[in-house]
Motif scaffolding. Structure first.
Motif, short mmCIF file in Angstrom:
data_model
loop_
_atom_site.label_atom_id
_atom_site.label_comp_id
_atom_site.label_asym_id
_atom_site.label_seq_id
_atom_site.Cartn_x
_atom_site.Cartn_y
_atom_site.Cartn_z
N CYS A 1 54.17 33.59 72.36
CA CYS A 1 55.26 34.09 73.21
C CYS A 1 54.83 34.24 74.66
O CYS A 1 55.63 34.63 75.51
CB CYS A 1 55.76 35.43 72.69
SG CYS A 1 56.48 35.34 71.05
N ARG A 2 53.58 33.95 74.93
CA ARG A 2 53.02 34.09 76.28
C ARG A 2 53.18 35.54 76.79
O ARG A 2 53.57 35.78 77.93
CB ARG A 2 53.66 33.13 77.26
CG ARG A 2 53.63 31.67 76.86
CD ARG A 2 52.19 31.15 76.77
NE ARG A 2 52.14 29.72 76.65
CZ ARG A 2 51.89 29.06 75.52
NH1 ARG A 2 51.70 29.72 74.40
NH2 ARG A 2 51.81 27.75 75.50
N LEU A 3 52.86 36.49 75.90
CA LEU A 3 52.93 37.91 76.25
C LEU A 3 51.54 38.45 76.48
O LEU A 3 50.59 38.08 75.79
CB LEU A 3 53.58 38.71 75.13
CG LEU A 3 55.04 38.45 74.83
CD1 LEU A 3 55.47 39.27 73.63
CD2 LEU A 3 55.90 38.80 76.02
N GLU A 4 51.43 39.34 77.43
CA GLU A 4 50.20 40.08 77.62
C GLU A 4 50.48 41.51 77.18
O GLU A 4 51.22 42.23 77.84
CB GLU A 4 49.77 40.05 79.09
CG GLU A 4 49.36 38.67 79.56
CD GLU A 4 48.91 38.67 81.02
OE1 GLU A 4 48.54 39.74 81.53
OE2 GLU A 4 48.96 37.60 81.62
N LEU A 5 49.90 41.89 76.05
CA LEU A 5 50.14 43.23 75.53
C LEU A 5 49.01 44.16 75.96
O LEU A 5 47.86 43.96 75.56
CB LEU A 5 50.21 43.20 74.00
CG LEU A 5 51.43 42.55 73.39
CD1 LEU A 5 51.29 42.48 71.88
CD2 LEU A 5 52.68 43.31 73.75
#
Length: 106
Positions: free
Chosen positions: A15-19
């Motif tokens: 998802c191309r998320l940076e958590l």
């Protein structure tokens, strides 16, 4: 199915998320709650014969026909709008972008 840290990392990558680390526990909890809810759908009886019997109760004659009423001309509709120009409705900007800031189409 249980979503663990390894699967969460794969999902975040896809998802191309940076958590951030402080949001990982909340995300794991929320995703597992969603998966649990979807798994509950497997318990439902979705036998088509029941749905078909219930659908046959409605007869086409009991439905009203679509009739167009109270037509407004383009000019009348624009006259009722709070803001318009010669051909279009004018609406407030979306996400803080005014139409004057948008590039001209090429």
């Amino acid at each position: 199915m249980i979503i663990d840290n390894e699967l969460l990392n794969k999902l975040a990558y896809l998802c191309r998320l940076e958590l951030p680390p402080h949001e990982r526990d909340t995300m794991l909890h929320d995703l597992n709650a969603m998966v649990e809810w979807v798994e509950q759908l497997d318990e439902l009886n979705v036998d088509n014969s029941i749905a078909l019997e219930e659908a046959s109760i409605l007869e086409p004659a009991s439905l009203r026909s679509d009739v167009v009423l109270n037509l407004l001309s383009h000019k009348q509709a624009l006259a009722l709008a709070p803001s318009s120009d010669s051909n279009y409705f004018r609406v407030p900007s979306v996400k803080g972008i005014s139409t004057t800031e948008l590039p001209e189409p090429s």
